[in-house]
Design a protein around this motif. Structure first.
Motif, PDB file in Angstrom:
ATOM      1  N   LEU A   1       0.842  -1.195   0.000  1.00 56.93           N
ATOM      2  CA  LEU A   1       0.000   0.000   0.000  1.00 56.93           C
ATOM      3  C   LEU A   1       0.874   1.242   0.000  1.00 56.93           C
ATOM      4  N   THR A   2       0.259   2.367  -0.385  1.00 57.14           N
ATOM      5  CA  THR A   2       1.001   3.624  -0.332  1.00 57.14           C
ATOM      6  C   THR A   2       0.342   4.638   0.585  1.00 57.14           C
ATOM      7  N   ALA A   3      -0.574   4.164   1.424  1.00 54.69           N
ATOM      8  CA  ALA A   3      -1.230   5.048   2.392  1.00 54.69           C
ATOM      9  C   ALA A   3      -1.622   4.171   3.578  1.00 54.69           C
ATOM     10  N   PRO A   4      -1.992   4.790   4.690  1.00 53.18           N
ATOM     11  CA  PRO A   4      -2.400   3.972   5.833  1.00 53.18           C
ATOM     12  C   PRO A   4      -3.551   3.039   5.466  1.00 53.18           C
ATOM     13  N   PRO A   5      -3.615   1.879   6.090  1.00 52.54           N
ATOM     14  CA  PRO A   5      -4.624   0.890   5.688  1.00 52.54           C
ATOM     15  C   PRO A   5      -6.058   1.408   5.772  1.00 52.54           C
ATOM     16  N   GLU A   6      -6.331   2.261   6.761  1.00 51.51           N
ATOM     17  CA  GLU A   6      -7.711   2.728   6.902  1.00 51.51           C
ATOM     18  C   GLU A   6      -8.204   3.431   5.642  1.00 51.51           C
ATOM     19  N   VAL A   7      -7.285   4.029   4.893  1.00 52.54           N
ATOM     20  CA  VAL A   7      -7.677   4.705   3.668  1.00 52.54           C
ATOM     21  C   VAL A   7      -8.306   3.714   2.694  1.00 52.54           C
TER      22      VAL A   7
ATOM     23  N   ALA B   1     -22.974  16.806  -0.488  1.00 50.99           N
ATOM     24  CA  ALA B   1     -23.306  18.217  -0.657  1.00 50.99           C
ATOM     25  C   ALA B   1     -22.984  18.638  -2.078  1.00 50.99           C
ATOM     26  N   PRO B   2     -23.754  19.595  -2.622  1.00 52.87           N
ATOM     27  CA  PRO B   2     -23.458  20.068  -3.973  1.00 52.87           C
ATOM     28  C   PRO B   2     -22.046  20.616  -4.044  1.00 52.87           C
ATOM     29  N   GLY B   3     -21.363  20.263  -5.097  1.00 43.81           N
ATOM     30  CA  GLY B   3     -20.020  20.779  -5.296  1.00 43.81           C
ATOM     31  C   GLY B   3     -18.958  20.039  -4.521  1.00 43.81           C
ATOM     32  N   GLU B   4     -19.341  19.060  -3.758  1.00 43.98           N
ATOM     33  CA  GLU B   4     -18.323  18.344  -2.977  1.00 43.98           C
ATOM     34  C   GLU B   4     -17.729  17.255  -3.841  1.00 43.98           C
ATOM     35  N   PRO B   5     -16.415  17.233  -3.963  1.00 45.03           N
ATOM     36  CA  PRO B   5     -15.815  16.186  -4.804  1.00 45.03           C
ATOM     37  C   PRO B   5     -15.956  14.827  -4.124  1.00 45.03           C
ATOM     38  N   ILE B   6     -16.013  13.781  -4.922  1.00 46.80           N
ATOM     39  CA  ILE B   6     -16.237  12.448  -4.366  1.00 46.80           C
ATOM     40  C   ILE B   6     -15.072  12.024  -3.471  1.00 46.80           C
ATOM     41  N   GLY B   7     -13.907  12.615  -3.709  1.00 46.84           N
ATOM     42  CA  GLY B   7     -12.774  12.284  -2.853  1.00 46.84           C
ATOM     43  C   GLY B   7     -13.010  12.637  -1.402  1.00 46.84           C
ATOM     44  N   ALA B   8     -13.905  13.611  -1.166  1.00 49.24           N
ATOM     45  CA  ALA B   8     -14.163  14.027   0.214  1.00 49.24           C
ATOM     46  C   ALA B   8     -14.802  12.905   1.014  1.00 49.24           C
ATOM     47  N   ALA B   9     -15.494  12.006   0.351  1.00 50.36           N
ATOM     48  CA  ALA B   9     -16.183  10.938   1.077  1.00 50.36           C
ATOM     49  C   ALA B   9     -15.221   9.857   1.539  1.00 50.36           C
ATOM     50  N   THR B  10     -13.928  10.005   1.197  1.00 48.21           N
ATOM     51  CA  THR B  10     -12.975   8.992   1.627  1.00 48.21           C
ATOM     52  C   THR B  10     -11.997   9.530   2.649  1.00 48.21           C
ATOM     53  N   ARG B  11     -12.281  10.716   3.174  1.00 49.50           N
ATOM     54  CA  ARG B  11     -11.328  11.272   4.147  1.00 49.50           C
ATOM     55  C   ARG B  11     -11.391  10.537   5.474  1.00 49.50           C
ATOM     56  N   GLU B  12     -12.597  10.276   5.963  1.00 48.43           N
ATOM     57  CA  GLU B  12     -12.719   9.633   7.274  1.00 48.43           C
ATOM     58  C   GLU B  12     -12.849   8.124   7.173  1.00 48.43           C
ATOM     59  N   SER B  13     -13.408   7.681   6.091  1.00 49.59           N
ATOM     60  CA  SER B  13     -13.626   6.243   5.926  1.00 49.59           C
ATOM     61  C   SER B  13     -13.769   5.983   4.437  1.00 49.59           C
ATOM     62  N   TYR B  14     -13.990   4.759   4.061  1.00 49.78           N
ATOM     63  CA  TYR B  14     -14.168   4.456   2.653  1.00 49.78           C
ATOM     64  C   TYR B  14     -15.630   4.637   2.316  1.00 49.78           C
ATOM     65  N   TYR B  15     -16.000   5.885   1.956  1.00 49.43           N
ATOM     66  CA  TYR B  15     -17.374   6.242   1.598  1.00 49.43           C
ATOM     67  C   TYR B  15     -18.372   5.819   2.685  1.00 49.43           C
ATOM     68  N   GLY B  16     -17.920   5.713   3.930  1.00 48.04           N
ATOM     69  CA  GLY B  16     -18.835   5.327   4.993  1.00 48.04           C
ATOM     70  C   GLY B  16     -19.205   3.854   4.982  1.00 48.04           C
ATOM     71  N   LEU B  17     -18.529   3.059   4.162  1.00 47.34           N
ATOM     72  CA  LEU B  17     -18.879   1.638   4.095  1.00 47.34           C
ATOM     73  C   LEU B  17     -18.273   0.878   5.277  1.00 47.34           C
TER      74      LEU B  17
ATOM     75  N   ARG C   1      -6.835   0.502  15.557  1.00 46.93           N
ATOM     76  CA  ARG C   1      -5.997   1.610  15.108  1.00 46.93           C
ATOM     77  C   ARG C   1      -4.523   1.305  15.270  1.00 46.93           C
ATOM     78  N   SER C   2      -3.756   1.868  14.340  1.00 43.95           N
ATOM     79  CA  SER C   2      -2.300   1.802  14.476  1.00 43.95           C
ATOM     80  C   SER C   2      -1.835   3.149  14.991  1.00 43.95           C
ATOM     81  N   ASP C   3      -0.501   3.315  15.061  1.00 46.05           N
ATOM     82  CA  ASP C   3       0.006   4.560  15.623  1.00 46.05           C
ATOM     83  C   ASP C   3       0.223   5.622  14.564  1.00 46.05           C
TER      84      ASP C   3
END
Lengths: 846, 283, 334
Positions: free
Chosen positions: B232-238, C12-28, C331-333
């Motif tokens: 991988l090239t990013a943390p696994p959670e990604v 949200a309108p105008g929100e790129p789809i990449g934003a849905a992967t910041r916290e999780s994988y599209y909330g899945l 979680r890891s460190d």
């Protein structure tokens, strides 16, 4: 194809996919290679692993960009400015001017030194036009583009040929009218600043690309260009491609391992379908189809008009007459011009887009559609469907009931009542077709490699192969016309059609067809070894001279060979012509016949053996020494010196300046796409191509340049998961579920302006029609700054239609009929539109 | 106890174990792996519909999807600017072909109460379809969310690492179809050596590469390593992968012990309560 | 997977789809959740009831003397009747019910479900024997038959002692079973769920028996014993509920704090705490007040046991579907 053919001699990829692994720099432009040529892309990945730099120039950040080192966002339709600026950068660069390699290559292997007619005027002189423009006819008279040359009539030939051309040259490349100086002057205004204004590419980024390309060209390093239909499908598409050829000639990359130009063709065997063509204006092996003009009335007059005195095309009579003997057999005699009279002569533009208009105007009554889906897959799809509805009869052969077969009851305009099925008088025959695994045959891939594929399983029920259909259709037509003496009847009767059949369904034996294509001696049927054995007296027959010898005298089809290696893999399949893998590979050695470097050796002259040796079959007479000088009046290949790699060209040189062969100019020039939101910043009075064939019809309305109603640039493209107009993928569950619905990709900036979120329905509209799709809001698409203002680009895959599992709006309903003047290819990669959130009104005409 | 760095690139896979190295830096997101898998195993189309999740319309591994390509768009940097110079090998649009990890110590296999889930002679983990009775316990027992019950036949399904192909000396369908050799099949130890070399090569090029499926990341907590592992090239959670998962069965003994302790305490309390009754009766 | 296609997660309108992967994988979800629903909730409840009853019956038999005989009788019958639907519920829950017997192919010490199958069989056998013995003693089969007399030879005490281990196992193993998964809510609380279910089993069994025996009560002392067990078990239950709540934290414990499961959990805590309070109060008050308080207390205890099982099962679904919970667990460190 004409783009590469006009400058290099053959309209095809000059190198192989495997050779990309040896590139030091790969520029992918006008192509989304990873998505559309995933297997070929493995060689780009391999090159990257070996340390090559991969540059992707594209309006969208795609799956190709993800693996590139440099991604360059560019405005669709502005590629020629980018390439022209690279030319300008290169010829004015100190390294290019001082490194002896470039001098040697350009001087010996290109027509840089040729002096052009004093009557020639460049676009820089005439505000966007070349000399010789006939405005009323919208075409050029190219007389003023020709070489300042001595012309000698040629006498005493068995078949006539064109006059011998002896150009004047200036080997110092200083003469103001020499090709090199003309190129330099032509591109002088293509600066990095212009690139920023017109393409939207920041100048520093452009300069980085230019530096990288130049640094990776030379004796020790080579750069390759890969392009696909995002270059071809423009009204200046041929010139864009040709500009790349010009650039690669200047950089000395043509004919060298890891260099060259990879024209990435779009189907498994579309190269094959132009080699043995389904194109209206070509005969097999890229011979020109004769036209209904006085110059082509007889075989002799055809050759007088088309056959050059020098270069490999001098042997044109051998190729054409052997073809005629293959097609007409005993009916082809010296008395009737070997059956030349039976060949149909074309009377105009019968390309795909013209066919549609002729159908709609009732000129064409019947149509065979095999492996194509014009109801979805071509420009102005609504016009296409109206055209289909106007036919008397329509035969569709396909694997699934594609939209072209079902339009009469299932098209949007039928579903919403605008058109009634009972008013469509077309009689539609839908015949099931076998798929690739259900039939034998060959594919000719994007680098001219012919590979055999075996039948794995019988086709089900009534599904049959194309060979079966065409063979039995021809057989029945011959029976029908057996007693018909009219010219049309004679054409059919004269055809040889005696292939043996096999199996319960009487499948024609493909090896018999292959042997006919490969060629044989008429007298005893002995196979010939190559096109050098063809004769112009009717003693040989050959279905396609570039495939000559593909079946060995022992009867083996060379396309079945599967011995690969780390070099040219000469024993894997067969690459036309004559199994030469890298074309123009004479250029991989210097004028003295030595490799330019150890690292980039490919073929070289062996003085002891007196022949060219190396890793590939020489694309050059095997025993012609590097220091060979032609005698005056020599013909054919004998007229070329031992330093002329481009054997198809008149003078054996790659052409920087093209005196004839391209109808829109001897030098590539930027014009805006037919529909563009901005004017032409180079030539304000000539925004569009002055010679692009337009279809001025009420059902094909165009947008004006900078039309405020359609302010956004739209580009259409493919996805890996689907195949062209969807006939082979939208019905397949495993593919349909990967991309189940049509969508439009828009930038977050535009989405914010219009209040669109991912998943919303949006309607895209042009003067031709409207279509709806889901929105995908992504940063991979970005607005560009063109001449100081923001231009938004949206992207739409064009695979989707109303049939099958994966359905969606038909992108091609938005596009207009418009052609490149050389290739007659449509402009699908850049036009304008508007977009809004919402759906098409239910029950109303879209 | 060894710190994580010392465990990088190590695995407790048995000698003779076969598996996958899925190198996401070579992936072009073409999904040939998904299609080849479905075709070879004759799995039906499932979960049909546009998701808007970049180019991922598959979403997840499931009973009838055994390879799933994930797409993560990271086009702009922290300041919201789109870059033009990219770190090499897929830094801005991540693509991962997810698959069953065929864990060295597999939670699904240890959970299975019928013995349907076995370890094959290739050290892969396979659910025998003639035994599974659809109890569904393997499903939440997998730390990676791989097996699932099929509504079509009521049983649990997952990647078999093409057990039938391996027995005939062929490589798995997905590895064969992958055009860029992002999916590599072979002996796990050889693949791990290759992965270590590749990761170190990538790091010198400035890519934040890491192995997922060694004992430091992904193959943690008693799992011992993943026979199907990744670069991988990013943390696994990604990529929707847990960074330090645990083999759930490690908790069985401690949990039974606390339960037994509670039982003891409650037993004593109960006896105590009834003892008074007994005594009082006599009193 | 209806979530995938649900446009309820409209961006949200105008929100790129990449934003849905910041916290999780599209909330899945990261893992797959169990498919268990109400049948399993009731199995847990009934199993706990049965196991707890058997424990109480055994204790009453061993130490309770004659005055505790009603408890023994009710306890044994309740243990048997409560476990009767159990196997049926489990079999119906299988994807392939006709293959239920495949569970008997193996015994795997590290699989709580495998152990559970065998434990259930052992308990069912022991509950059956205990109930049979009781029925024989109660004369359901007459007194004269040869078999009857044979059964009366069965060592009653031994039966009672032997039943305790499967009983405790049945009452508590389901908590271990939940904890031996990747579901964050369960995994985080793996050490607590077994004891928690055990306490709840005992308190709900004591409550049920109290309710059943209320009218017949000349036996104040037996009732008192039950009430005391209930009180002690509830103490453990309340303490463990609090421990689970705290150990889970705000992320992993989200199902315990929000939504329908959150309300159910709050209800479980409230009812058990109220039951505990009532019992505690009852201990301080004179006898005639005791009964008035202990009746509602038992009902509340039962309600709490039900709400607890429902929360845990359905909360497990929520937890499995929450990627943030899985990442908090693993979680890891970095």
């Amino acid at each position: 194809m004409p783009g590469l053919g006009a400058r290099l001699g053959r309209g095809g990829a000059t190198t192989t996919l495997a050779s990309l692994a040896e590139s030091d720099c790969i520029v992918i432009m006008g192509s989304n290679m990873a998505e559309n040529h995933p297997v070929g892309f493995r060689f780009v990945v391999e090159a990257r692993r070996r340390g090559a730099t991969v540059i992707h120039v594209d309006p969208r950040f795609s799956r190709t960009s993800a693996l590139a080192d440099l991604y360059v966002p560019i405005r669709p339709g502005s590629d020629l400015v980018f390439l022209g600026a690279l030319v300008n950068y290169v010829v004015n660069h100190e390294r290019w001017q001082t490194d002896p390699f470039f001098r040697e290559y350009v001087l010996h292997y290109t027509n840089a030194s040729v002096i052009v007619s004093a009557d020639f005027r460049d676009t820089e002189d005439l505000a966007g036009l070349f000399s010789g423009y006939r405005a009323e006819q919208r075409r050029y008279d190219s007389a003023s583009w020709h070489y300042a040359a001595q012309i000698h009539r040629v006498e005493g030939e068995r078949w006539p040929c064109r006059p011998l051309v002896e150009p004047e040259r200036d080997l110092t490349l200083q003469h103001p009218n020499c090709a090199f100086q003309l190129v330099k002057r032509h591109f002088a205004r293509y600066t990095p600043e212009l690139v920023e204004e017109v393409c939207g590419v920041p100048r520093e980024l452009f300069l980085r690309v230019a530096e990288t390309i130049l640094a990776n060209s030379g004796r020790e390093r080579t750069t390759a260009f890969c392009y696909a239909v995002a270059w071809t499908q423009h009204t200046i598409g041929t010139q864009i491609i040709s500009c790349c050829a010009l650039l690669q000639l200047l950089l000395g990359n043509i004919g060298r391992p890891g260099g060259g130009i990879l024209a990435l063709r779009g189907h498994a065997t579309i190269q094959g379908s132009t080699d043995i063509p389904t194109l209206f204006d070509l005969l097999p092996g890229y011979l020109k189809m004769p036209r209904a003009i006085p110059e082509h009335a007889t075989l002799a007059s055809y050759f007088a008009s088309e056959r050059p005195a020098t270069g490999l095309w001098y042997d044109m009579p051998k190729f054409l007459i052997s073809l005629l003997k293959a097609w007409y057999g005993d009916a082809a005699t010296p008395e009737n011009d070997f059956g030349y009279t039976f060949l149909p002569k074309i009377g105009g533009d019968y390309s795909f887009q013209s066919i549609l208009t002729m159908m709609e105007d009732g000129i064409i009554k019947g149509l065979f559609v095999m492996g194509m889906n014009p109801a979805v897959g071509g420009q102005n799809a609504r016009l296409a469907r109206r055209a289909l509805a106007n036919l008397d009869w329509l035969v569709v052969r396909d694997v699934h009931e594609i939209e072209t077969a079902s339009f009469w009851y299932d098209a949007p305009e039928v579903r919403n009542g605008e058109v009634r099925s009972q008013d469509i008088r077309t009689e539609v025959f839908f015949l099931p077709a076998a798929i690739a695994a259900e039939k034998d045959g060959t594919f000719t891939n994007t680098h001219r490699l012919v590979q055999w594929h075996d039948k794995a399983i019988d086709p089900p029920a009534d599904a049959r192969s194309e060979a079966h259909f065409v063979y039995h259709l021809g057989r029945r037509l011959k029976e029908l016309y057996a007693d018909d003496d009219s010219p049309a009847g004679q054409q059919i009767r004269a055809l040889t059609w005696d292939y043996p059949t096999t199996g319960p369904h009487q499948e024609p034996e493909l090896m018999a067809i292959a042997r006919e294509i490969s060629g044989y001696r008429v007298a005893d049927g002995r196979p010939i070894a190559g096109f050098h054995e063809l004769a112009d007296d009717g003693s040989t027959a050959c279905g396609c001279w570039i495939y000559a010898g593909i079946v060995t005298p022992e009867g083996e089809h060379r396309a079945k060979r599967r011995q690969g290696d780390d070099r040219a893999s000469l024993d894997w399949g067969f690459a036309w012509p004559a199994n030469r893998r890298i074309l123009y590979n004479r250029a991989s050695a210097d004028p003295q016949g030595r490799p330019w470097s150890e690292r980039k050796k490919w073929i070289w002259w062996d003085p002891e053996q007196g022949r060219w040796v190396g890793y590939d079959v020489p694309d050059f007479p095997a025993t012609k020494p590097p220091d060979y000088q032609p005698t005056p009046g020599a013909k054919g290949l004998d007229a070329h010196p031992g330093t002329a790699p481009f054997i198809m060209m008149l003078d054996g040189r790659g052409w920087l300046f093209v005196p004839h062969g391209l109808v829109d100019g001897p030098l590539p020039t930027h014009y805006e796409p037919w529909e563009s939101p901005v004017p032409n910043l180079l030539y304000s009075t000539q925004p569009r191509s002055p010679v692009a064939p337009a279809f001025l019809r009420p059902d094909n309305p165009y947008h004006e340049i900078a039309d405020p109603r359609y302010p956004y640039v739209i580009t259409t493209y493919r996805l890996t998961e689907h195949h062209t107009a969807g006939g082979m993928s939208r019905w397949v569950p495993w593919l349909a579920e990967l991309q189940p619905a049509g969508f439009v990709e828009i930038s977050p900036e535009l989405a914010r302006e219009l209040g669109i979120a991912t998943g919303d329905w949006v309607v895209v509209e042009t003067a031709r029609g409207s279509t709806e799709a889901r929105a995908l809001v992504t940063e991979r698409v970005q607005p560009l700054t063109i001449a100081g203002r923001t231009v938004h680009v949206i992207g739409m895959p064009w695979h989707f239609g109303f049939g099958g599992l994966a359905t969606g709006g038909i992108a091609n309903e938005l596009a207009a009929l418009i052609e490149d003047p050389n290739s007659l290819i449509h402009e699908a990669k850049s036009f304008t539109c508007t977009i809004r959130k919402g759906r098409l009104p239910e029950g109303k005409a879209p | 106890m060894k710190g994580p760095a010392a465990l990088e690139g190590t695995t407790r896979a048995r000698l003779g174990a076969f598996g996958f190295l899925t190198d996401t830096t070579l992936c072009i997101g073409c999904k040939a792996c998904e299609v080849a898998c479905k075709q070879w195993n004759q799995l039906p189309m499932d979960d049909f519909g546009f998701t808007g999740m970049s180019y991922d319309n598959t979403g997840d591994l499931g009973a009838t999807t055994w390879r799933h390509v994930a797409f993560i768009e990271r086009i702009s940097d922290r300041e919201g600017r789109r870059p033009t110079t990219l770190a090499p090998f897929q830094s801005n649009w991540l693509m991962l072909s997810d698959v069953c990890k065929h864990c060295v110590h597999a939670g699904c296999m240890e959970a299975c109460p019928t013995g349907a889930i076995i370890r094959t002679e290739f050290d892969t983990v396979v659910i025998q379809q003639d035994i599974c009775n659809g109890c569904g316990y393997c499903v939440p027992a997998c730390p990676f969310g791989v097996p699932a019950l099929s509504p079509l036949d009521g049983k649990a399904h997952k990647c078999t690492l093409c057990y039938d192909r391996l027995k005939d000396g062929l490589e798995p369908a997905c590895a064969k179809a992958c055009p860029t050799d992002a999916i590599q099949f072979g002996p796990v130890h050889a693949l791990m050596d290759r992965a270590r070399a590749r990761v170190s090569e990538l790091r010198t090029q400035g890519v934040e590469a890491r192995i997922y499926g060694d004992q430091a990341l992904g193959g943690t907590g008693g799992i011992g390593g993943l026979n199907a592992f990744f670069i991988l090239t990013a943390p696994p959670e990604v990529y929707n992968l847990p960074a330090k998962p645990e083999l759930p069965q490690r908790r069985v003994l401690p949990a039974f012990l606390t339960t037994a302790l509670a039982a003891l305490a409650l037993g004593i309390a109960t006896l105590f309560s009834f003892r008074r009754v007994g005594r009082m009766q006599h009193g | 997977m209806a979530e995938l296609r649900s446009w309820r997660h409209r961006r949200a309108p105008g929100e790129p789809i990449g934003a849905a992967t910041r916290e999780s994988y599209y909330g899945l979800p990261v893992i797959h959740g169990p498919h268990w629903h109400w049948p399993i909730v009731f199995y847990f409840l009934l199993g706990g009831l049965a196991g707890g009853s058997a424990v109480l019956a055994a204790a009453a038999r061993l130490l309770g003397g004659r005055s505790a005989r009603p408890v023994v009788r009710a306890g044994r019958y309740l243990a048997f009747l409560a476990i009767l639907p159990g196997p049926l519920l489990l079999i119906v829950d299988l994807g392939r019910p006709e293959r239920f017997h495949h569970m008997l192919r193996v015994i795997k010490l590290r699989s709580p479900m495998s152990l559970g199958v065998w434990g259930l069989i052992a308990f069912s056998l022991s509950a059956f024997l205990n109930a049979l013995r009781q029925a024989v003693d109660d004369g359901f089969f007459g007194r004269s038959h040869r078999l009857v007399r044979g059964f009366q030879q069965l060592p009653d005490r031994a039966l009672a002692i032997a039943s305790t281990v499967p009983a405790f196992f049945l009452a508590g193993y389901t908590g271990v079973l939940l904890g031996a998964t990747a579901v964050p809510l369960w995994a985080r609380n793996a050490l607590l769920l077994g004891p928690l279910f055990l306490c709840s089993a005992l308190s709900s069994a004591a409550a049920t028996l109290s309710l059943l025996l209320t009218r017949r009560s000349q036996n104040d002392r037996a009732e008192q014993a039950l009430a005391q067990v209930e009180f002690l078990a509830l103490t453990g239950e309340v303490a463990l509920l609090e421990a689970v709540h705290r150990k889970s934290g705000p992320v992993i414990g989200r199902p315990l704090r929000h939504g329908a499961e959150g309300r159910a959990f709050a209800g479980a805590r409230a009812t058990t705490a109220a039951a505990l309070a009532l019992h505690g109060l009852a201990l301080l008050l004179p006898r005639r007040w005791r009964q008035r308080l202990e009746l509602p207390a038992s009902i509340l205890a039962l309600a709490g046991a039900f709400l607890l099982r429902a929360t845990m099962v359905f909360g497990g679904h929520r937890s499995a579907d929450d990627p943030a919970a899985t990442f908090a667990l693993t979680r890891s460190d970095e």
